[in-house]
Design a protein around this motif. Structure first.
Motif, PDB file in Angstrom:
ATOM      1  N   MET A 151       0.888  -1.271   0.022  1.00 42.50           N
ATOM      2  CA  MET A 151       0.035   0.034  -0.240  1.00 42.50           C
ATOM      3  C   MET A 151       0.967   1.185  -0.020  1.00 42.50           C
ATOM      4  O   MET A 151       0.702   2.212  -0.616  1.00 42.50           O
ATOM      5  CB  MET A 151      -0.973  -0.015   1.251  1.00 42.50           C
TER       6      MET A 151
ATOM      7  N   GLN B 145       1.018   4.061  -2.921  1.00 46.15           N
ATOM      8  CA  GLN B 145       0.831   5.603  -2.539  1.00 46.15           C
ATOM      9  C   GLN B 145       1.807   6.119  -3.049  1.00 46.15           C
ATOM     10  O   GLN B 145       1.502   7.372  -3.579  1.00 46.15           O
ATOM     11  CB  GLN B 145       0.664   5.787  -1.143  1.00 46.15           C
ATOM     12  N   SER B 146       3.027   5.785  -2.913  1.00 42.47           N
ATOM     13  CA  SER B 146       4.099   6.645  -3.435  1.00 42.47           C
ATOM     14  C   SER B 146       4.199   6.605  -4.904  1.00 42.47           C
ATOM     15  O   SER B 146       4.401   7.736  -5.438  1.00 42.47           O
ATOM     16  CB  SER B 146       5.506   5.906  -3.044  1.00 42.47           C
TER      17      SER B 146
ATOM     18  N   ASP C 186      -4.828   0.847  -8.761  1.00 43.57           N
ATOM     19  CA  ASP C 186      -4.583   1.071  -7.433  1.00 43.57           C
ATOM     20  C   ASP C 186      -5.705   0.469  -6.360  1.00 43.57           C
ATOM     21  O   ASP C 186      -5.346   0.030  -5.455  1.00 43.57           O
ATOM     22  CB  ASP C 186      -3.882   2.403  -7.162  1.00 43.57           C
TER      23      ASP C 186
ATOM     24  N   LYS D 168      -6.171  -2.397  -3.704  1.00 37.52           N
ATOM     25  CA  LYS D 168      -6.258  -2.176  -2.232  1.00 37.52           C
ATOM     26  C   LYS D 168      -7.385  -3.006  -1.722  1.00 37.52           C
ATOM     27  O   LYS D 168      -8.763  -2.669  -2.373  1.00 37.52           O
ATOM     28  CB  LYS D 168      -6.393  -0.352  -1.956  1.00 37.52           C
TER      29      LYS D 168
ATOM     30  N   ARG E 276      -4.033   8.935   2.191  1.00 43.76           N
ATOM     31  CA  ARG E 276      -2.815   9.355   1.355  1.00 43.76           C
ATOM     32  C   ARG E 276      -2.058  10.312   1.363  1.00 43.76           C
ATOM     33  O   ARG E 276      -2.505  11.468   1.659  1.00 43.76           O
ATOM     34  CB  ARG E 276      -3.529   9.153   0.053  1.00 43.76           C
TER      35      ARG E 276
END
Length: 172
Positions: free
Chosen positions: A118, A122-123, A160, A164, A172
């Motif tokens: 995750m 996110q990055s 994404d 998830k 985020r």
């Protein structure tokens, strides 16, 4: 009348002496031997009866000992079975505890990998957003490029979101 003849008297005396001699030298020793033999036979019978009584007593003891040995062996077998059941239960409990520990560790590893993934996603989304923002801010070329970048950003964000899992809402 009866005549007494000296030869008859001597014969009677000889007969009496012979009887006395036979009694002393023949009948008494034979009787003594027979009495001795009778005593030995009686003693042998008495010993045989005593031996038989002792044998019966020993047989009784042997049978009692055999019964005790059988009951003792039965008790020992039951005790061994009980110990085996207890050992089996203990081993199964230990195996269950170990399996539970392995499951907890596996769940922790999965959770940690999930959190890592995750964070990585996110990055990557942030990088994509920054790249898209730079391209939009840096180029005012064409509206179609902006629209293409916007669609690409939405597709990446949708992928994404699919990756998830539900119920895990992280900021985020």
């Amino acid at each position: 009348m009866l005549q007494l003849n000296w030869s008859l008297v001597f014969e009677i005396i000889n007969l009496i002496i012979l009887c006395l001699l036979l009694k002393k030298f023949l009948i008494k020793p034979v009787t003594a031997v027979m009495d001795k033999r009778q005593a030995e036979i009686s003693e042998g019978l008495l010993n045989a009866r005593n031996s038989e009584a002792e044998a019966n007593e020993l047989k009784g003891r042997y049978e009692d000992a055999l019964k005790n040995a059988r009951s003792e062996s039965g008790r020992m077998i039951e005790e061994a079975k009980k110990r085996a059941r207890e050992e089996s239960d203990r081993i199964l409990k230990e195996a269950g505890d170990q399996a539970a520990d392995i499951m907890r560790k596996a769940e922790k590893n999965i959770e940690s990998e999930k959190e890592k993934t995750m964070a990585d996603l996110q990055s990557r989304i942030a990088e994509l957003a920054l790249t898209a923002a730079r391209k939009v801010a840096g180029s005012a070329e064409r509206e179609s490029d902006d629209k293409l970048l916007y669609d690409q950003f939405l597709n990446n964000a949708a992928m994404d979101a699919v990756m998830k899992p539900e119920g895990n809402s992280e900021s985020r």
